[in-house]
Scaffold this motif. Structure first.
Motif, PDB file in Angstrom:
ATOM      1  N   ALA A  41       1.148  -1.070   0.149  1.00 32.47           N
ATOM      2  CA  ALA A  41       0.122  -0.271   0.235  1.00 32.47           C
ATOM      3  C   ALA A  41       0.924   1.322  -0.400  1.00 32.47           C
ATOM      4  CB  ALA A  41      -1.119   0.169   0.890  1.00 32.47           C
ATOM      5  N   GLY A  42       2.109   1.245  -0.256  1.00 28.47           N
ATOM      6  CA  GLY A  42       2.886   2.236   0.374  1.00 28.47           C
ATOM      7  C   GLY A  42       4.471   2.171   1.023  1.00 28.47           C
ATOM      8  N   LYS A  43       5.413   3.016   1.054  1.00 32.30           N
ATOM      9  CA  LYS A  43       7.000   3.084   1.892  1.00 32.30           C
ATOM     10  C   LYS A  43       7.678   2.375   0.643  1.00 32.30           C
ATOM     11  CE  LYS A  43       4.881   4.123   5.759  1.00 32.30           C
ATOM     12  NZ  LYS A  43       4.556   4.137   7.220  1.00 32.30           N
ATOM     13  N   TYR A  54       9.082   2.718 -13.547  1.00 32.32           N
ATOM     14  CA  TYR A  54       9.784   2.511 -11.861  1.00 32.32           C
ATOM     15  C   TYR A  54       9.213   3.510 -11.372  1.00 32.32           C
ATOM     16  CZ  TYR A  54      13.377   2.232  -8.622  1.00 32.32           C
ATOM     17  OH  TYR A  54      13.799   2.531  -7.593  1.00 32.32           O
ATOM     18  N   PRO A  55       9.203   4.965 -12.362  1.00 34.18           N
ATOM     19  CA  PRO A  55       9.103   6.478 -10.889  1.00 34.18           C
ATOM     20  C   PRO A  55       7.720   5.958 -10.125  1.00 34.18           C
ATOM     21  CG  PRO A  55       9.587   6.631 -12.622  1.00 34.18           C
ATOM     22  CD  PRO A  55       9.525   5.673 -13.230  1.00 34.18           C
ATOM     23  N   ALA A  56       6.726   5.138 -11.300  1.00 31.43           N
ATOM     24  CA  ALA A  56       5.210   5.348  -9.911  1.00 31.43           C
ATOM     25  C   ALA A  56       5.030   4.368  -8.769  1.00 31.43           C
ATOM     26  CB  ALA A  56       3.798   5.144 -11.156  1.00 31.43           C
ATOM     27  N   PHE A  57       6.317   3.694  -8.530  1.00 37.11           N
ATOM     28  CA  PHE A  57       6.430   3.381  -7.386  1.00 37.11           C
ATOM     29  C   PHE A  57       6.828   3.704  -5.889  1.00 37.11           C
ATOM     30  CE2 PHE A  57       7.129  -0.280 -10.541  1.00 37.11           C
ATOM     31  CZ  PHE A  57       5.403  -0.654 -10.675  1.00 37.11           C
ATOM     32  N   ALA A  58       8.131   4.797  -6.798  1.00 35.08           N
ATOM     33  CA  ALA A  58       7.477   5.536  -4.734  1.00 35.08           C
ATOM     34  C   ALA A  58       7.089   6.272  -4.319  1.00 35.08           C
ATOM     35  CB  ALA A  58       9.363   6.131  -5.625  1.00 35.08           C
ATOM     36  N   GLU A  59       6.348   7.006  -5.741  1.00 33.91           N
ATOM     37  CA  GLU A  59       5.184   7.602  -5.703  1.00 33.91           C
ATOM     38  C   GLU A  59       3.898   7.228  -4.791  1.00 33.91           C
ATOM     39  OE1 GLU A  59       4.144   9.850  -9.055  1.00 33.91           O
ATOM     40  OE2 GLU A  59       6.579  11.073  -8.745  1.00 33.91           O
ATOM     41  N   HIS A  60       3.784   5.739  -5.319  1.00 39.65           N
ATOM     42  CA  HIS A  60       2.667   5.014  -4.292  1.00 39.65           C
ATOM     43  C   HIS A  60       1.853   5.105  -3.278  1.00 39.65           C
ATOM     44  CE1 HIS A  60      -0.280   1.652  -4.549  1.00 39.65           C
ATOM     45  NE2 HIS A  60       0.544   1.107  -3.233  1.00 39.65           N
ATOM     46  N   ASP A  61       1.253   5.402  -2.724  1.00 37.60           N
ATOM     47  CA  ASP A  61       0.797   5.712  -1.323  1.00 37.60           C
ATOM     48  C   ASP A  61      -1.046   5.465  -1.117  1.00 37.60           C
ATOM     49  OD1 ASP A  61       0.182   5.819   1.504  1.00 37.60           O
ATOM     50  OD2 ASP A  61       1.073   7.856   1.570  1.00 37.60           O
ATOM     51  N   LYS A  62      -1.028   4.471  -0.968  1.00 35.76           N
ATOM     52  CA  LYS A  62      -3.192   3.886  -1.226  1.00 35.76           C
ATOM     53  C   LYS A  62      -3.520   3.518  -0.070  1.00 35.76           C
ATOM     54  CE  LYS A  62      -3.919   5.214  -5.251  1.00 35.76           C
ATOM     55  NZ  LYS A  62      -2.883   6.122  -5.629  1.00 35.76           N
ATOM     56  N   ALA A  63      -3.200   3.711   1.287  1.00 36.53           N
ATOM     57  CA  ALA A  63      -3.066   3.136   2.033  1.00 36.53           C
ATOM     58  C   ALA A  63      -4.633   3.817   2.533  1.00 36.53           C
ATOM     59  CB  ALA A  63      -2.413   3.515   3.621  1.00 36.53           C
ATOM     60  N   ALA A  64      -4.863   4.583   2.314  1.00 33.98           N
ATOM     61  CA  ALA A  64      -6.611   5.559   2.827  1.00 33.98           C
ATOM     62  C   ALA A  64      -7.312   5.007   1.845  1.00 33.98           C
ATOM     63  CB  ALA A  64      -6.440   6.353   2.657  1.00 33.98           C
ATOM     64  N   ALA A  65      -6.731   3.962   0.812  1.00 28.23           N
ATOM     65  CA  ALA A  65      -8.308   3.639  -0.198  1.00 28.23           C
ATOM     66  C   ALA A  65      -7.958   2.231   0.228  1.00 28.23           C
ATOM     67  CB  ALA A  65      -7.136   3.460  -1.703  1.00 28.23           C
ATOM     68  N   LEU A  66      -7.278   1.879   1.403  1.00 20.26           N
ATOM     69  CA  LEU A  66      -7.885   0.150   2.212  1.00 20.26           C
ATOM     70  C   LEU A  66      -9.126   0.603   2.296  1.00 20.26           C
ATOM     71  CD1 LEU A  66      -4.349  -1.108   2.753  1.00 20.26           C
ATOM     72  CD2 LEU A  66      -5.745  -1.585   0.591  1.00 20.26           C
ATOM     73  N   ALA A  67      -9.473   1.066   3.244  1.00 23.08           N
ATOM     74  CA  ALA A  67     -10.856   1.333   3.994  1.00 23.08           C
ATOM     75  C   ALA A  67     -11.783   1.084   3.199  1.00 23.08           C
ATOM     76  CB  ALA A  67     -10.645   2.722   5.075  1.00 23.08           C
ATOM     77  N   VAL A  68     -11.952   1.392   1.970  1.00 23.00           N
ATOM     78  CA  VAL A  68     -12.945   1.290   1.448  1.00 23.00           C
ATOM     79  C   VAL A  68     -13.752  -0.468   1.187  1.00 23.00           C
ATOM     80  CG1 VAL A  68     -13.877   1.658  -0.987  1.00 23.00           C
ATOM     81  CG2 VAL A  68     -12.600   3.068  -0.638  1.00 23.00           C
ATOM     82  N   PHE A  69     -12.007  -1.071   1.774  1.00 19.37           N
ATOM     83  CA  PHE A  69     -12.404  -2.498   1.665  1.00 19.37           C
ATOM     84  C   PHE A  69     -12.545  -3.629   2.942  1.00 19.37           C
ATOM     85  CE2 PHE A  69      -9.344  -1.933  -1.663  1.00 19.37           C
ATOM     86  CZ  PHE A  69     -10.052  -2.080  -2.831  1.00 19.37           C
TER      87      PHE A  69
END
Length: 411
Positions: free
Chosen positions: A228-230, A313-328
């Motif tokens: 989900a990020g980091k 590749y650069p997209a992964f360093a910016e990936h942060d979707k921890a907040a989106a997990l609440a939808v599940f």
């Protein structure tokens, strides 16, 4: 075997790594950090060189390519169009009708349209394709409706249109791509979403942008070897000095490699042994992985052009979707990872499970990043259990432990 011959073999392999780095420098690239990874792979390749000649290895690859059944399963093709005009390729495997079924007669008698079936949508990872789900696809064929798609610029999907115009890839774009595939391939009915690595991130991005779709239609989710990020904190199994060097220069190195794609592709072919060693190290943990499976993974990764590798590749360093997990939070979730995954470590799956305390967390012993290929029986078993729990398949459905590797194309 003498220490001298062992040393010569290691030196020869390291020279291959240095030769590859030399090719990259010809393209104007500072390749020192990549050497940290390349040297580790070269040492592994050296062991093989002690007993197996280069010509023999090439023949073995050709034999595996010709005989391996992996990736041969095909379904009904379809195309979806992303919001930037990119054409995305997908395939559908339908449920086999039960013997003696008279569903069409019932519809005529009662005039009621049957409910849309559950559709399981599989999203693959970075530098892979829909074929990475080979074992799970084989096991579920005919039991449940499935959709397998290729992410933009991967597999049979078109190169990202926005990327050709210079727009960087981001994970949100991949979430919108998945929405386009769902609209085209499964516009109605319940969904189960399954994602590996980048595919899991794609599902998170879908949830962040289309939470109503998750609430209204998604019956279950499986996150396999994802994060989900980091991801900028991952050390890839390297020492601190090495990983810091890689993080510092790798984005620039990949960008430069992407601008010299033809030269780099020639270098990849010339140093196939070295790259095979790197792929195996970062894909699998087990020592006894079927060589045909390892070669199958190698072919998928090799088929991803270096400029595509660079632009994603650069997209992964910016990936942060921890907040989106609440939808599940109200959705049955499976979180699964290999305990020795060097790309998206199992601690990232544990972090997802911490945010979704009702999720089932499975950490597979001796499992690497491509755990669905390395331990297909475990992944398929837990996925089949999820599908049974959400009513996608009957509890007594005949889902094999991992699917027959002997199935013929289209079989």
């Amino acid at each position: 075997m003498s220490e001298t011959s062992t040393g010569d073999a290691v030196a020869s392999a390291v020279q291959d790594a240095q030769s590859a780095l030399g090719n990259w420098r010809l393209a104007g690239i500072a390749g020192a950090a990549i050497g940290v990874v390349a040297a580790g792979a070269a040492a592994g390749v050296a062991i093989e060189r002690l007993t197996v000649g280069r010509g023999m290895r090439q023949k073995a690859r050709l034999a595996l390519d010709a005989a391996g059944p992996y990736g041969a399963l095909r379904g009904t093709p379809g195309k979806a169009v992303a919001d930037d005009g990119t054409v995305l390729y997908y395939e559908t495997d339908e449920v086999e009708p039960a013997a003696g079924s008279n569903g069409s007669r019932k519809r005529r008698l009662f005039g009621r349209k049957p409910p849309a079936p559950v559709t399981v949508v599989f999203s693959h990872g970075y530098c892979l394709s829909q074929d990475s789900w080979h074992f799970q696809r084989a096991a579920l064929r005919g039991v449940v409706r499935t959709v397998h798609w290729d992410q933009r610029s991967h597999g049979r999907s078109d190169r990202g249109k926005a990327q050709r115009d210079g727009v960087p890839v981001d994970i949100d774009q991949l979430g919108r791509d998945l929405k386009a595939v769902i609209d085209a391939a499964a516009p109605d009915g319940p969904l189960v979403l399954v994602g590996h690595s980048m595919g899991g991130m794609t599902i998170m991005a879908l949830a962040g942008q289309y939470p109503e779709l998750i609430r209204e239609r998604v019956a279950g989710v499986a996150f396999v070897g994802t994060s989900a990020g980091k991801l900028g904190e991952v050390n890839y199994g390297l020492p601190v000095a090495g990983v810091n060097a890689v993080r510092r220069v790798l984005p620039g190195v990949l960008k430069a490699l992407g601008s010299q794609a033809e030269l780099v592709e020639r270098g990849r072919r010339a140093t196939a042994d070295l790259f095979a060693g790197m792929i195996k190290r970062y894909s699998f943990s087990s020592k006894d992985v079927d060589p045909a499976v390892a070669r199958f993974a190698e072919r998928m990764i090799e088929s991803t052009p270096i400029d595509v590798v660079a632009e994603f590749y650069p997209a992964f360093a910016e990936h942060d979707k921890a907040a989106a997990l609440a939808v599940f939070a109200e959705v049955p979730v499976l979180v699964l990872a290999g305990d020795r995954d060097l790309v998206t470590p199992s601690s990232h799956s544990e972090a997802i499970a911490d945010l979704l305390p009702d999720a089932e967390l499975v950490i597979v012993p001796d499992g690497g990043h491509l755990v669905m290929l390395e331990h297909p029986e475990t992944v398929t078993d837990r996925l089949a259990d999820l599908l049974a729990r959400v009513g996608a398949v009957p509890q007594a459905a005949n889902v094999g432990t991992y699917g027959s590797t002997a199935q013929q194309p289209g079989g």
